[in-house]
Design a protein around this motif. Structure first.
Motif, PDB file in Angstrom:
ATOM      1  N   ARG A  14      66.050 -10.269  -7.531  1.00  0.00           N
ATOM      2  CA  ARG A  14      64.651  -9.848  -7.357  1.00  0.00           C
ATOM      3  C   ARG A  14      64.306  -9.918  -5.867  1.00  0.00           C
ATOM      4  N   ALA A  15      63.666  -8.874  -5.362  1.00  0.00           N
ATOM      5  CA  ALA A  15      63.377  -8.788  -3.922  1.00  0.00           C
ATOM      6  C   ALA A  15      62.069  -9.486  -3.575  1.00  0.00           C
ATOM      7  N   SER A  16      61.947 -10.740  -3.961  1.00  0.00           N
ATOM      8  CA  SER A  16      60.740 -11.506  -3.636  1.00  0.00           C
ATOM      9  C   SER A  16      60.755 -11.870  -2.154  1.00  0.00           C
ATOM     10  N   PRO A  17      59.630 -11.775  -1.477  1.00  0.00           N
ATOM     11  CA  PRO A  17      59.605 -11.999  -0.030  1.00  0.00           C
ATOM     12  C   PRO A  17      59.610 -13.470   0.388  1.00  0.00           C
ATOM     13  N   HIS A  18      59.411 -14.410  -0.568  1.00  0.00           N
ATOM     14  CA  HIS A  18      59.247 -15.822  -0.206  1.00  0.00           C
ATOM     15  C   HIS A  18      60.270 -16.689  -0.910  1.00  0.00           C
ATOM     16  N   VAL A  19      60.430 -17.941  -0.407  1.00  0.00           N
ATOM     17  CA  VAL A  19      61.501 -18.815  -0.901  1.00  0.00           C
ATOM     18  C   VAL A  19      60.988 -19.973  -1.749  1.00  0.00           C
ATOM     19  N   PHE A  20      59.678 -20.090  -1.931  1.00  0.00           N
ATOM     20  CA  PHE A  20      59.151 -21.154  -2.786  1.00  0.00           C
ATOM     21  C   PHE A  20      59.322 -20.765  -4.255  1.00  0.00           C
ATOM     22  N   ASN A  21      59.148 -21.745  -5.136  1.00  0.00           N
ATOM     23  CA  ASN A  21      59.289 -21.504  -6.575  1.00  0.00           C
ATOM     24  C   ASN A  21      58.104 -20.715  -7.114  1.00  0.00           C
ATOM     25  N   GLY A  22      58.372 -19.685  -7.912  1.00  0.00           N
ATOM     26  CA  GLY A  22      57.332 -18.971  -8.636  1.00  0.00           C
ATOM     27  C   GLY A  22      56.435 -18.114  -7.776  1.00  0.00           C
ATOM     28  N   ASP A  23      55.497 -17.457  -8.427  1.00  0.00           N
ATOM     29  CA  ASP A  23      54.488 -16.656  -7.737  1.00  0.00           C
ATOM     30  C   ASP A  23      53.233 -17.501  -7.537  1.00  0.00           C
ATOM     31  N   ARG A  24      52.530 -17.226  -6.444  1.00  0.00           N
ATOM     32  CA  ARG A  24      51.327 -17.991  -6.135  1.00  0.00           C
ATOM     33  C   ARG A  24      50.148 -17.067  -5.889  1.00  0.00           C
ATOM     34  N   ALA A  25      49.031 -17.443  -6.446  1.00  0.00           N
ATOM     35  CA  ALA A  25      47.788 -16.717  -6.183  1.00  0.00           C
ATOM     36  C   ALA A  25      46.964 -17.538  -5.203  1.00  0.00           C
ATOM     37  N   VAL A  26      46.622 -16.933  -4.075  1.00  0.00           N
ATOM     38  CA  VAL A  26      45.897 -17.636  -3.016  1.00  0.00           C
ATOM     39  C   VAL A  26      44.650 -16.853  -2.653  1.00  0.00           C
ATOM     40  N   ASP A  27      43.533 -17.563  -2.547  1.00  0.00           N
ATOM     41  CA  ASP A  27      42.288 -16.919  -2.120  1.00  0.00           C
ATOM     42  C   ASP A  27      42.289 -16.782  -0.609  1.00  0.00           C
ATOM     43  N   ASP A  28      42.223 -15.557  -0.137  1.00  0.00           N
ATOM     44  CA  ASP A  28      42.195 -15.265   1.286  1.00  0.00           C
ATOM     45  C   ASP A  28      40.889 -14.540   1.600  1.00  0.00           C
ATOM     46  N   GLU A  29      39.936 -15.279   2.188  1.00  0.00           N
ATOM     47  CA  GLU A  29      38.615 -14.728   2.494  1.00  0.00           C
ATOM     48  C   GLU A  29      37.973 -14.137   1.238  1.00  0.00           C
ATOM     49  N   ASN A  30      37.987 -14.969   0.178  1.00  0.00           N
ATOM     50  CA  ASN A  30      37.369 -14.614  -1.108  1.00  0.00           C
ATOM     51  C   ASN A  30      38.069 -13.456  -1.825  1.00  0.00           C
ATOM     52  N   PHE A  74      62.945  -4.453  12.880  1.00  0.00           N
ATOM     53  CA  PHE A  74      63.573  -4.060  14.153  1.00  0.00           C
ATOM     54  C   PHE A  74      63.063  -4.965  15.264  1.00  0.00           C
ATOM     55  N   CYS A  75      63.992  -5.661  15.921  1.00  0.00           N
ATOM     56  CA  CYS A  75      63.611  -6.604  16.967  1.00  0.00           C
ATOM     57  C   CYS A  75      64.742  -6.725  17.973  1.00  0.00           C
ATOM     58  N   PHE A  76      64.406  -6.675  19.259  1.00  0.00           N
ATOM     59  CA  PHE A  76      65.386  -6.815  20.335  1.00  0.00           C
ATOM     60  C   PHE A  76      66.568  -5.864  20.170  1.00  0.00           C
ATOM     61  N   GLY A  77      66.260  -4.623  19.806  1.00  0.00           N
ATOM     62  CA  GLY A  77      67.286  -3.585  19.769  1.00  0.00           C
ATOM     63  C   GLY A  77      68.158  -3.571  18.536  1.00  0.00           C
ATOM     64  N   ASN A  78      67.808  -4.345  17.513  1.00  0.00           N
ATOM     65  CA  ASN A  78      68.664  -4.372  16.332  1.00  0.00           C
ATOM     66  C   ASN A  78      67.821  -4.554  15.066  1.00  0.00           C
ATOM     67  N   TYR A  79      68.408  -4.166  13.935  1.00  0.00           N
ATOM     68  CA  TYR A  79      67.757  -4.354  12.651  1.00  0.00           C
ATOM     69  C   TYR A  79      68.245  -5.648  12.018  1.00  0.00           C
ATOM     70  N   THR A  80      67.316  -6.418  11.484  1.00  0.00           N
ATOM     71  CA  THR A  80      67.668  -7.594  10.695  1.00  0.00           C
ATOM     72  C   THR A  80      67.027  -7.456   9.321  1.00  0.00           C
ATOM     73  N   VAL A  81      67.654  -8.093   8.332  1.00  0.00           N
ATOM     74  CA  VAL A  81      67.115  -8.009   6.974  1.00  0.00           C
ATOM     75  C   VAL A  81      66.029  -9.057   6.786  1.00  0.00           C
ATOM     76  N   ARG A  82      65.010  -8.705   6.055  1.00  0.00           N
ATOM     77  CA  ARG A  82      63.959  -9.656   5.721  1.00  0.00           C
ATOM     78  C   ARG A  82      64.419 -10.534   4.555  1.00  0.00           C
ATOM     79  N   GLN A  83      63.677 -11.602   4.308  1.00  0.00           N
ATOM     80  CA  GLN A  83      64.027 -12.538   3.238  1.00  0.00           C
ATOM     81  C   GLN A  83      64.133 -11.846   1.897  1.00  0.00           C
ATOM     82  N   ALA A  84      63.362 -10.781   1.689  1.00  0.00           N
ATOM     83  CA  ALA A  84      63.391 -10.074   0.405  1.00  0.00           C
ATOM     84  C   ALA A  84      64.782  -9.537   0.089  1.00  0.00           C
ATOM     85  N   VAL A  85      65.532  -9.090   1.110  1.00  0.00           N
ATOM     86  CA  VAL A  85      66.889  -8.587   0.885  1.00  0.00           C
ATOM     87  C   VAL A  85      67.811  -9.731   0.466  1.00  0.00           C
ATOM     88  N   LEU A  86      67.676 -10.876   1.138  1.00  0.00           N
ATOM     89  CA  LEU A  86      68.496 -12.035   0.785  1.00  0.00           C
ATOM     90  C   LEU A  86      68.191 -12.482  -0.648  1.00  0.00           C
TER      91      LEU A  86
END
Length: 464
Positions: free
Chosen positions: A310-326, A291-303
């Motif tokens: 598959r409702a993946s949230p990102h557009v790069f190839n495959g799944d990625r494992a990333v270390d975030d603060e260990n 919800f932004c500026f008075g309206n609903y928009t779809v997130r990348q997962a819907v597209l």
């Protein structure tokens, strides 16, 4: 002092108040009756409004105020009348929605069970342009939150008309204007069924339709909208039967007042199942609408759900494992090539070096059709030659067509893409300022796949 006039006035006021209370009670009674039949009562103030859209907006503003006081600032609270011909019989054989299913549905969409769709979403449906016209294949899809969904379905309609309707015949761009209303409806039904079937992993799919009955009432944990609680779900395990069913009820998606885009979105989510969608997502998002500026928009997962199943949230190839603060975090990308591709260009994102790196799974789809996200506005880019994606020699010079869905576009734009001539780069190197001021955003979007390509608009004034 003589108090009789005062007493008389007091009595008159009491009688007036009682009369008003009686009228309100009667009005509430009739409103309840009308509501149970999917109808509504409009007040004289509403009837006096010349613009019906303004009247609906005034109703929604009052409803939003009431809803906000009860549950916080959640926009939208009521749905409007659905024409009788768009409401199916309750004994058609579907599964009535339960309050538990409705709660899960709203949580995955909004993040809570009290928000409802706003006016723009309620009025949206799949509206074709005039049959046998220049753009008979195209939807009217103005700017707004539902546009992304409409344009993904649009891309699948183009796929059907150009490549899968007559599999062994070459189809030209001219055929897209030679469509009757019946052919438009068939294209829409086939495309909806195709998306739902892919979302159900080619094994099952669910279609949602509206009945005249409500299957549960409001509770302290759920806000009704006179729409979701009237759903029936129809599940199919054979694609042919799914297509026939959608075709038989296509008016429920393409007629004004049908809430067709919302019905399709509900069908999409139930076809995938809420449980699988929750597994598709990762820690970066918890629900599908923003919800932004008075309206609903779809997130990348819907597209991605519509494009890949598959409702993946990102557009790069495959799944990625990333270390975030260990702590290892898993990010879900795209696992398979989609039928329809995806290209993205955003001026602000480019300026801040945050443009999403769309992977080859989406950049190189099975058919030469791409959903384009250009500065947050969606459109469709497509070609008619299947060899473009399997023969590298075809990429030296080729034709593409562009459709925005906006009423201002009267003719499908014809572009020639030349990947050998790089004269556009010379101008860029002379002045390394804002290259988008010299080149339309559409051209920059095309160059995210064909770097350095020169684009000929064939006399059309460049836009987008």
């Amino acid at each position: 002092m003589d108090r009789r006039p005062l007493d008389r006035d007091s009595s008159l006021k009491t009688m007036e108040l009682e009369d008003i209370a009686t009228r309100i009670s009667a009005l509430d009674k009739w409103r309840s009756i009308f509501s149970s039949q999917g109808l509504e009562i409009r007040t004289p103030a509403m009837q006096a409004t010349q613009d019906p859209h303004k009247a609906d907006e005034e109703i929604e503003e009052r409803a939003e105020t009431t809803n906000s006081k009860k549950h916080g600032t959640f926009p939208g609270s009521i749905f409007y009348s659905i024409p009788r011909e768009l409401i199916i019989a309750s004994d058609l054989g579907g599964q009535p929605i339960s309050i538990e299913m409705a709660m899960a549905l709203k949580k995955i969409l909004f993040g809570n069970t009290f928000q409802t769709f706003n006016y723009e979403w309620k009025k949206s449906f799949f509206k074709f342009r005039e049959a046998f016209s220049e753009q008979a294949y195209g939807f009217e899809a103005e700017k707004g939150g539902t546009r992304a969904i409409q344009l993904v379905v649009q891309a699948h309609i183009i796929k059907y008309l150009l490549f899968t309707r007559n599999k062994h015949e070459y189809t030209s761009i001219k055929s897209l204007s030679e469509l009757s209303q019946k052919q438009q409806e068939m294209a829409l039904a086939t495309s909806i069924a195709d998306i739902l079937w892919t979302t159900g992993e080619m094994k099952r799919a669910t279609t949602c339709l509206i009945t005249s009955d409500s299957y549960f009432t409001e509770s302290p944990d759920y806000k009704t909208d006179n729409f979701t609680e009237r759903l029936q779900l129809f599940e199919f395990v054979e694609k042919d039967k799914l297509e026939k069913f959608v075709c038989a009820h296509i008016h429920c998606f393409k007629e004004e007042g049908s809430h067709g885009v919302i019905l399709f979105l509900y069908s999409l989510l139930f076809s995938r199942t809420i449980e699988r969608i929750q597994q598709d997502l990762d820690h970066t998002i918890s629900h599908l609408l923003h919800f932004c500026f008075g309206n609903y928009t779809v997130r990348q997962a819907v597209l991605n759900l519509m494009l890949t199943g598959r409702a993946s949230p990102h557009v790069f190839n495959g799944d990625r494992a990333v270390d975030d603060e260990n702590v290892e975090q898993k990010y879900h990308g795209v696992l398979t090539r989609s039928d329809v591709g995806y290209l993205h260009w955003g001026r602000e994102e480019m300026e801040h070096n945050r443009l999403p790196q769309v992977g080859s799974m989406l950049k190189t789809p099975k058919y030469p059709i791409w959903l384009c996200n250009i500065n947050g506005t969606y459109s469709v880019l497509f070609g008619t030659n299947m060899s473009l994606l399997c023969d590298w020699k075809m990429e030296h010079s080729f034709e593409l067509y562009f459709y925005s869905g906006q009423s201002t576009q009267r003719k499908t734009a014809h572009l020639t893409i030349d990947t050998h001539s790089h004269h556009w780069e010379k101008t860029y190197k002379i002045d390394e300022g804002d290259h988008e001021k010299k080149f339309p955003s559409l051209e920059m979007t095309i160059r995210t796949k064909w770097e350095g390509a020169a684009i000929n608009w064939h006399g059309t004034m460049p836009f987008f």
